[in-house]
Write a protein that holds these residues in place. Structure first.
Motif, mmCIF file in Angstrom:
data_model
loop_
_atom_site.group_PDB
_atom_site.id
_atom_site.type_symbol
_atom_site.label_atom_id
_atom_site.label_comp_id
_atom_site.label_asym_id
_atom_site.label_seq_id
_atom_site.Cartn_x
_atom_site.Cartn_y
_atom_site.Cartn_z
ATOM 1 N N THR A 1 -2.606 3.573 -3.164
ATOM 2 C CA THR A 1 -2.549 2.633 -4.271
ATOM 3 C C THR A 1 -2.099 1.287 -3.727
ATOM 4 O OG1 THR A 1 -1.965 4.407 -5.794
ATOM 5 C CG2 THR A 1 -1.565 2.172 -6.540
ATOM 6 N N LYS A 2 -2.835 0.255 -4.107
ATOM 7 C CA LYS A 2 -2.508 -1.106 -3.669
ATOM 8 C C LYS A 2 -1.832 -1.820 -4.846
ATOM 9 C CE LYS A 2 -4.764 -5.275 -1.942
ATOM 10 N NZ LYS A 2 -6.070 -5.851 -1.573
ATOM 11 N N ILE A 3 -0.646 -2.332 -4.597
ATOM 12 C CA ILE A 3 0.135 -3.032 -5.610
ATOM 13 C C ILE A 3 0.237 -4.491 -5.194
ATOM 14 C CG2 ILE A 3 2.375 -3.140 -6.780
ATOM 15 C CD1 ILE A 3 1.488 -0.351 -7.109
ATOM 16 N N GLU A 4 -0.032 -5.401 -6.113
ATOM 17 C CA GLU A 4 0.123 -6.824 -5.839
ATOM 18 C C GLU A 4 1.071 -7.427 -6.875
ATOM 19 O OE1 GLU A 4 -4.040 -8.057 -3.722
ATOM 20 O OE2 GLU A 4 -3.931 -8.238 -5.895
ATOM 21 N N VAL A 5 2.028 -8.206 -6.378
ATOM 22 C CA VAL A 5 3.023 -8.841 -7.235
ATOM 23 C C VAL A 5 3.213 -10.271 -6.753
ATOM 24 C CG1 VAL A 5 5.381 -8.715 -8.122
ATOM 25 C CG2 VAL A 5 4.229 -6.630 -7.425
ATOM 26 N N ALA A 6 3.059 -11.237 -7.662
ATOM 27 C CA ALA A 6 3.341 -12.630 -7.343
ATOM 28 C C ALA A 6 4.752 -12.940 -7.825
ATOM 29 C CB ALA A 6 2.327 -13.548 -8.009
ATOM 30 N N VAL A 7 5.603 -13.402 -6.908
ATOM 31 C CA VAL A 7 7.008 -13.648 -7.253
ATOM 32 C C VAL A 7 7.452 -14.995 -6.691
ATOM 33 C CG1 VAL A 7 7.599 -11.196 -7.315
ATOM 34 C CG2 VAL A 7 7.878 -12.458 -5.202
ATOM 35 N N VAL B 1 3.758 5.475 -7.846
ATOM 36 C CA VAL B 1 3.458 4.300 -8.670
ATOM 37 C C VAL B 1 4.412 4.173 -9.860
ATOM 38 C CG1 VAL B 1 1.725 3.245 -10.175
ATOM 39 C CG2 VAL B 1 1.057 4.154 -7.964
ATOM 40 N N GLU B 2 4.625 5.227 -10.607
ATOM 41 C CA GLU B 2 5.477 5.139 -11.795
ATOM 42 C C GLU B 2 6.917 4.810 -11.417
ATOM 43 O OE1 GLU B 2 6.664 4.769 -15.580
ATOM 44 O OE2 GLU B 2 4.606 4.865 -14.845
ATOM 45 N N ALA B 3 7.419 5.421 -10.378
ATOM 46 C CA ALA B 3 8.777 5.111 -9.924
ATOM 47 C C ALA B 3 8.881 3.658 -9.466
ATOM 48 C CB ALA B 3 9.185 6.054 -8.797
ATOM 49 N N LEU B 4 7.831 3.157 -8.818
ATOM 50 C CA LEU B 4 7.830 1.769 -8.376
ATOM 51 C C LEU B 4 7.784 0.817 -9.567
ATOM 52 C CD1 LEU B 4 7.795 -0.350 -6.185
ATOM 53 C CD2 LEU B 4 5.318 -0.101 -6.077
ATOM 54 N N ARG B 5 6.992 1.136 -10.570
ATOM 55 C CA ARG B 5 6.931 0.300 -11.770
ATOM 56 C C ARG B 5 8.308 0.193 -12.418
ATOM 57 N NH1 ARG B 5 7.120 0.448 -16.876
ATOM 58 N NH2 ARG B 5 7.247 2.711 -16.970
ATOM 59 N N GLN C 1 7.930 -8.852 -14.187
ATOM 60 C CA GLN C 1 7.261 -8.628 -15.465
ATOM 61 C C GLN C 1 5.805 -8.208 -15.344
ATOM 62 O OE1 GLN C 1 7.931 -12.233 -17.561
ATOM 63 N NE2 GLN C 1 10.118 -11.861 -17.773
ATOM 64 N N GLY C 2 5.178 -8.421 -14.207
ATOM 65 C CA GLY C 2 3.770 -8.070 -14.094
ATOM 66 C C GLY C 2 3.391 -7.665 -12.688
ATOM 67 N N LEU C 3 2.413 -6.795 -12.597
ATOM 68 C CA LEU C 3 1.890 -6.386 -11.304
ATOM 69 C C LEU C 3 0.466 -5.912 -11.481
ATOM 70 C CD1 LEU C 3 2.822 -2.856 -10.273
ATOM 71 C CD2 LEU C 3 4.019 -3.831 -12.188
ATOM 72 N N THR C 4 -0.263 -5.864 -10.399
ATOM 73 C CA THR C 4 -1.640 -5.387 -10.397
ATOM 74 C C THR C 4 -1.702 -4.146 -9.523
ATOM 75 O OG1 THR C 4 -2.463 -7.633 -10.631
ATOM 76 C CG2 THR C 4 -4.032 -5.990 -9.855
ATOM 77 N N ILE C 5 -2.384 -3.124 -10.033
ATOM 78 C CA ILE C 5 -2.523 -1.869 -9.296
ATOM 79 C C ILE C 5 -4.007 -1.594 -9.093
ATOM 80 C CG2 ILE C 5 -2.145 0.616 -9.374
ATOM 81 C CD1 ILE C 5 0.298 0.071 -11.088
ATOM 82 N N VAL C 6 -4.366 -1.254 -7.858
ATOM 83 C CA VAL C 6 -5.748 -0.931 -7.510
ATOM 84 C C VAL C 6 -5.748 0.394 -6.755
ATOM 85 C CG1 VAL C 6 -7.793 -1.671 -6.224
ATOM 86 C CG2 VAL C 6 -6.321 -3.380 -7.301
ATOM 87 N N GLU C 7 -6.614 1.308 -7.159
ATOM 88 C CA GLU C 7 -6.763 2.554 -6.413
ATOM 89 C C GLU C 7 -7.583 2.265 -5.162
ATOM 90 O OE1 GLU C 7 -8.393 5.611 -8.864
ATOM 91 O OE2 GLU C 7 -6.772 5.461 -10.324
ATOM 92 N N ALA C 8 -7.138 2.804 -4.045
ATOM 93 C CA ALA C 8 -7.810 2.545 -2.774
ATOM 94 C C ALA C 8 -7.832 3.812 -1.939
ATOM 95 C CB ALA C 8 -7.085 1.436 -2.026
ATOM 96 N N LYS C 9 -8.587 3.782 -0.856
ATOM 97 C CA LYS C 9 -8.598 4.862 0.120
ATOM 98 C C LYS C 9 -8.466 4.240 1.490
ATOM 99 C CE LYS C 9 -11.276 8.124 -2.473
ATOM 100 N NZ LYS C 9 -11.478 9.518 -2.270
ATOM 101 N N GLY C 10 -7.816 4.953 2.391
ATOM 102 C CA GLY C 10 -7.662 4.424 3.734
ATOM 103 C C GLY C 10 -6.888 5.380 4.613
ATOM 104 N N ILE D 1 0.874 -1.159 0.000
ATOM 105 C CA ILE D 1 0.000 0.000 0.000
ATOM 106 C C ILE D 1 0.914 1.213 0.000
ATOM 107 C CG2 ILE D 1 -1.892 1.197 1.158
ATOM 108 C CD1 ILE D 1 -2.602 -1.684 0.357
ATOM 109 N N ILE D 2 0.858 2.014 -1.063
ATOM 110 C CA ILE D 2 1.777 3.143 -1.201
ATOM 111 C C ILE D 2 1.006 4.394 -1.604
ATOM 112 C CG2 ILE D 2 3.706 1.650 -1.815
ATOM 113 C CD1 ILE D 2 3.348 2.624 -4.719
ATOM 114 N N LYS D 3 1.705 5.520 -1.613
ATOM 115 C CA LYS D 3 1.117 6.772 -2.076
ATOM 116 C C LYS D 3 1.011 6.749 -3.599
ATOM 117 C CE LYS D 3 2.711 9.605 1.737
ATOM 118 N NZ LYS D 3 3.463 10.788 2.126
ATOM 119 N N PRO D 4 -0.065 7.305 -4.146
ATOM 120 C CA PRO D 4 -0.285 7.254 -5.602
ATOM 121 C C PRO D 4 0.829 7.898 -6.426
ATOM 122 C CG PRO D 4 -2.290 7.945 -4.499
ATOM 123 C CD PRO D 4 -1.209 7.901 -3.454
ATOM 124 N N ASP D 5 1.501 8.895 -5.904
ATOM 125 C CA ASP D 5 2.539 9.567 -6.680
ATOM 126 C C ASP D 5 3.815 8.742 -6.810
ATOM 127 O OD1 ASP D 5 2.931 9.972 -3.923
ATOM 128 O OD2 ASP D 5 4.113 11.774 -4.267
#
Length: 102
Positions: free
Chosen positions: A59-65, A13-17, A26-35, A7-11
């Protein structure tokens, strides 16, 4: 395998990608969230009136590794997302028993 949920700040996301691409993810899922967490929201001023924003955009990021990539991904997320302030986010690591690709 592990499921890494961050769970990270929306700004951030691009740097994390870009950071995850740099460690061969190679892949990740991004979901906008509030909390909110320890920061408990904040107050804003709109047209002279003060109001409380309880739920902050996240922003919620999910990565299966694979197990051997887990530490690299956690380090990449931490380096990009951590500013040292409350509200930077959290990282959760869960075990995956089975993944079915279709």
């Amino acid at each position: 395998m592990k499921l890494i949920t961050a769970i990270i700040k929306p700004d951030k996301v691009e740097a994390l990608r870009q950071a995850l691409t740099g460690v061969d993810i190679q892949g990740l899922t991004i979901v906008e969230a509030k909390g909110y967490g320890r920061q408990k929201g904040h107050t804003e001023l709109y047209r002279g009136s003060e109001y409380v924003v309880d739920f902050l955009p996240k922003t919620k990021i999910e990565v299966a590794v694979s197990d051997d990539q887990t530490e690299k991904v956690i380090d990449a997320i931490s380096q990009v997302s951590n500013t040292g302030k409350i509200g930077d986010g959290k990282i959760f690591v869960s075990s995956l028993e089975q993944v079915v690709r279709f």
